[in-house]
Write a protein that holds these residues in place. Structure first.
Motif, PDB file in Angstrom:
ATOM      1  N   UNK A   1       0.836  -1.216   0.000  1.00  0.00           N
ATOM      2  CA  UNK A   1       0.000   0.000   0.000  1.00  0.00           C
ATOM      3  C   UNK A   1       0.862   1.255   0.000  1.00  0.00           C
ATOM      4  N   UNK A   2       0.222   2.375  -0.216  1.00  0.00           N
ATOM      5  CA  UNK A   2       0.942   3.644  -0.328  1.00  0.00           C
ATOM      6  C   UNK A   2       1.770   3.928   0.920  1.00  0.00           C
ATOM      7  N   UNK A   3       1.190   3.708   2.097  1.00  0.00           N
ATOM      8  CA  UNK A   3       1.908   4.030   3.330  1.00  0.00           C
ATOM      9  C   UNK A   3       3.211   3.239   3.442  1.00  0.00           C
ATOM     10  N   UNK A   4       3.199   1.996   2.938  1.00  0.00           N
ATOM     11  CA  UNK A   4       4.393   1.165   3.033  1.00  0.00           C
ATOM     12  C   UNK A   4       5.475   1.644   2.062  1.00  0.00           C
TER      13      UNK A   4
ATOM     14  N   UNK B   1       9.159   3.004   3.031  1.00  0.00           N
ATOM     15  CA  UNK B   1      10.394   2.462   2.456  1.00  0.00           C
ATOM     16  C   UNK B   1      11.233   3.571   1.816  1.00  0.00           C
ATOM     17  N   UNK B   2      10.545   4.557   1.202  1.00  0.00           N
ATOM     18  CA  UNK B   2      11.256   5.681   0.598  1.00  0.00           C
ATOM     19  C   UNK B   2      11.954   6.515   1.671  1.00  0.00           C
ATOM     20  N   UNK B   3      11.284   6.719   2.800  1.00  0.00           N
ATOM     21  CA  UNK B   3      11.905   7.479   3.898  1.00  0.00           C
ATOM     22  C   UNK B   3      13.100   6.720   4.472  1.00  0.00           C
ATOM     23  N   UNK B   4      12.970   5.388   4.572  1.00  0.00           N
ATOM     24  CA  UNK B   4      14.085   4.573   5.051  1.00  0.00           C
ATOM     25  C   UNK B   4      15.245   4.632   4.068  1.00  0.00           C
ATOM     26  N   UNK B   5      14.919   4.605   2.771  1.00  0.00           N
ATOM     27  CA  UNK B   5      15.951   4.702   1.741  1.00  0.00           C
ATOM     28  C   UNK B   5      16.674   6.048   1.833  1.00  0.00           C
ATOM     29  N   UNK B   6      15.911   7.099   2.097  1.00  0.00           N
ATOM     30  CA  UNK B   6      16.507   8.428   2.260  1.00  0.00           C
ATOM     31  C   UNK B   6      17.417   8.489   3.476  1.00  0.00           C
ATOM     32  N   UNK B   7      16.999   7.823   4.549  1.00  0.00           N
ATOM     33  CA  UNK B   7      17.811   7.791   5.758  1.00  0.00           C
ATOM     34  C   UNK B   7      19.132   7.065   5.511  1.00  0.00           C
ATOM     35  N   UNK B   8      19.062   5.943   4.790  1.00  0.00           N
ATOM     36  CA  UNK B   8      20.265   5.169   4.494  1.00  0.00           C
ATOM     37  C   UNK B   8      21.213   5.929   3.570  1.00  0.00           C
ATOM     38  N   UNK B   9      20.644   6.840   2.762  1.00  0.00           N
ATOM     39  CA  UNK B   9      21.493   7.614   1.852  1.00  0.00           C
ATOM     40  C   UNK B   9      22.446   8.526   2.624  1.00  0.00           C
ATOM     41  N   UNK B  10      22.090   8.864   3.863  1.00  0.00           N
ATOM     42  CA  UNK B  10      22.982   9.673   4.697  1.00  0.00           C
ATOM     43  C   UNK B  10      24.246   8.905   5.064  1.00  0.00           C
ATOM     44  N   UNK B  11      24.187   7.583   4.928  1.00  0.00           N
ATOM     45  CA  UNK B  11      25.339   6.741   5.276  1.00  0.00           C
ATOM     46  C   UNK B  11      26.046   6.201   4.034  1.00  0.00           C
TER      47      UNK B  11
ATOM     48  N   UNK C   1      24.610   5.174   1.001  1.00  0.00           N
ATOM     49  CA  UNK C   1      23.859   4.348   0.048  1.00  0.00           C
ATOM     50  C   UNK C   1      23.254   5.224  -1.042  1.00  0.00           C
ATOM     51  N   UNK C   2      23.396   4.813  -2.293  1.00  0.00           N
ATOM     52  CA  UNK C   2      22.773   5.541  -3.394  1.00  0.00           C
ATOM     53  C   UNK C   2      21.262   5.401  -3.303  1.00  0.00           C
ATOM     54  N   UNK C   3      20.568   6.518  -3.322  1.00  0.00           N
ATOM     55  CA  UNK C   3      19.115   6.470  -3.165  1.00  0.00           C
ATOM     56  C   UNK C   3      18.451   5.909  -4.411  1.00  0.00           C
ATOM     57  N   UNK C   4      17.542   4.951  -4.219  1.00  0.00           N
ATOM     58  CA  UNK C   4      16.852   4.305  -5.343  1.00  0.00           C
ATOM     59  C   UNK C   4      15.343   4.493  -5.293  1.00  0.00           C
ATOM     60  N   UNK C   5      14.826   4.991  -4.159  1.00  0.00           N
ATOM     61  CA  UNK C   5      13.375   5.177  -4.029  1.00  0.00           C
ATOM     62  C   UNK C   5      13.096   6.482  -3.304  1.00  0.00           C
ATOM     63  N   UNK C   6      12.673   7.484  -4.068  1.00  0.00           N
ATOM     64  CA  UNK C   6      12.295   8.762  -3.468  1.00  0.00           C
ATOM     65  C   UNK C   6      10.817   8.725  -3.100  1.00  0.00           C
ATOM     66  N   UNK C   7      10.384   9.692  -2.307  1.00  0.00           N
ATOM     67  CA  UNK C   7       8.964   9.759  -1.938  1.00  0.00           C
ATOM     68  C   UNK C   7       8.108  10.012  -3.166  1.00  0.00           C
ATOM     69  N   UNK C   8       8.595  10.870  -4.077  1.00  0.00           N
ATOM     70  CA  UNK C   8       7.855  11.141  -5.314  1.00  0.00           C
ATOM     71  C   UNK C   8       7.699   9.866  -6.136  1.00  0.00           C
ATOM     72  N   UNK C   9       8.750   9.063  -6.196  1.00  0.00           N
ATOM     73  CA  UNK C   9       8.674   7.811  -6.941  1.00  0.00           C
ATOM     74  C   UNK C   9       7.719   6.835  -6.257  1.00  0.00           C
ATOM     75  N   UNK C  10       7.781   6.788  -4.934  1.00  0.00           N
ATOM     76  CA  UNK C  10       6.898   5.901  -4.179  1.00  0.00           C
ATOM     77  C   UNK C  10       5.433   6.226  -4.465  1.00  0.00           C
ATOM     78  N   UNK C  11       5.119   7.515  -4.499  1.00  0.00           N
ATOM     79  CA  UNK C  11       3.749   7.928  -4.781  1.00  0.00           C
ATOM     80  C   UNK C  11       3.349   7.622  -6.223  1.00  0.00           C
ATOM     81  N   UNK C  12       4.326   7.762  -7.146  1.00  0.00           N
ATOM     82  CA  UNK C  12       4.022   7.494  -8.557  1.00  0.00           C
ATOM     83  C   UNK C  12       3.673   6.028  -8.800  1.00  0.00           C
TER      84      UNK C  12
END
Length: 333
Positions: free
Chosen positions: A265-268, A272-282, A284-295
């Motif tokens: 579902x959308x919330x999930x 996952x996009x927020x978690x991906x963004x968090x990992x990018x601080x360490x 990791x190349x970001x592969x899922x943005x919030x905009x992409x998740x919504x799309x």
């Protein structure tokens, strides 16, 4: 002679091959030696290894004007395919520099060297949302700046503005807006990644809908558009509008692996996009943005009537395209 920017990408490499097969003289710009080797492998995949040496390959950066200038000598037509595709918010500046500023450079050089025709490879991302919710998007749908667009979409729209400026200054232009492009040889980037993820065992699917198209049909539309004298034509190039659920399950069937069984579902996907963004601080190349998740949950449909009627394009059925792509994917393993 024909100049192709971005000739080491999915569309650019297929376009280079197609024009060489037609006996055209091609000056093909590539990004790096690694990307050029992918093109060489692609030509071999199609049994056309000897044609690779027929092109005049030049390493070039579309943001480097002095290096680009001599490459426009003796050129009659330009296919501008070079672009950065990224949905990582951290790449906003790069997207604007490469996609907008780079396109402006190509436009200015086309005008300076009196190029006869320019074809720009854009994206359905550069089109506006439907005026009426649920209706199909066509070439007349206006861009809405108030809509929530990704940085990539904004950069492609900005690039289109440069193309329309070129037309106002006398250059014969045409714009191609493909959907999600499916093609072989680039399995570690773009839409090619989904083949690998499904083959390795994708657990989740979403029910968002968008337009998909095979790379061969994109190439056919680009070449056909350049054979007309109609400046300012714009074509949506989409074979069919399908859901991501249909895509992943069809791929799983053709790759003979288990299909994803769990609906995300959308919330999930946003989580996952927020978690991906968090990992990018360490790092990791970001592969899922919030905009992409919504799309992945948005319901979008696109019309291909204009391309069919004016360019006389007979689009290959999407399931047939996927079957060929899966055969290529399994062959490379």
């Amino acid at each position: 002679m024909i100049l192709i920017t971005g000739a080491s990408g999915l569309v650019g490499s297929h376009l280079t091959l197609a024009l060489l097969q037609r006996g055209q003289a091609v000056r093909a710009l590539y990004r790096s030696k690694d990307s050029l080797e992918k093109v060489r492998a692609l030509f071999a995949l199609y049994g056309q290894a000897t044609l690779f040496e027929k092109a005049h390959w030049v390493q070039a950066d579309i943001t480097d004007i002095p290096a680009l200038e001599p490459l426009f000598e003796n050129i009659q037509e330009v296919y501008h395919c070079a672009a950065l595709i990224s949905f990582d918010p951290a790449d906003e500046k790069k997207l604007r520099k490469i996609n907008i500023e780079g396109t402006a450079n190509i436009v200015n050089l086309c005008l300076d060297f009196k190029i006869q025709k320019l074809c720009y490879l854009s994206s359905i991302a550069a089109l506006g949302p439907p005026v009426i919710e649920g209706s199909a998007i066509n070439e007349t749908t206006d861009w809405n700046p108030e809509h929530n667009h990704s940085d990539y979409a904004i950069s492609k729209h900005g690039a289109e503005m440069e193309i329309w400026r070129a037309q106002q200054e006398g250059l014969s232009v045409r714009i191609i807006n493909p959907g999600v492009i499916l093609g072989p040889g680039f399995w570690d980037q773009g839409s090619g990644i989904i083949f690998d993820r499904v083959h390795r065992g994708l657990l989740f699917y979403t029910r968002g809908t968008t337009g998909f198209v095979g790379v061969d049909d994109v190439i056919q539309c680009m070449i056909q558009s350049m054979q007309t004298e109609n400046s300012g034509d714009q074509f949506i190039v989409v074979t069919e509008n399908k859901s991501y659920e249909w895509l992943t399950k069809t791929l799983a069937h053709q790759l003979k692996v288990n299909a994803p069984k769990l609906y995300a579902p959308l919330w999930l996907t946003v989580l996952l996009a927020r978690l991906d963004g968090l990992l990018s601080w360490f790092g990791k190349k970001r592969t899922l943005s919030i905009a992409m998740a919504k799309s992945l949950h948005s319901q979008e449909a696109y019309q291909n009537t204009k391309a069919q009627n004016q360019l006389k394009i007979q689009f290959e059925p999407l399931e047939q395209t996927l079957a060929r792509m899966c055969a290529y994917y399994l062959k490379k393993r």
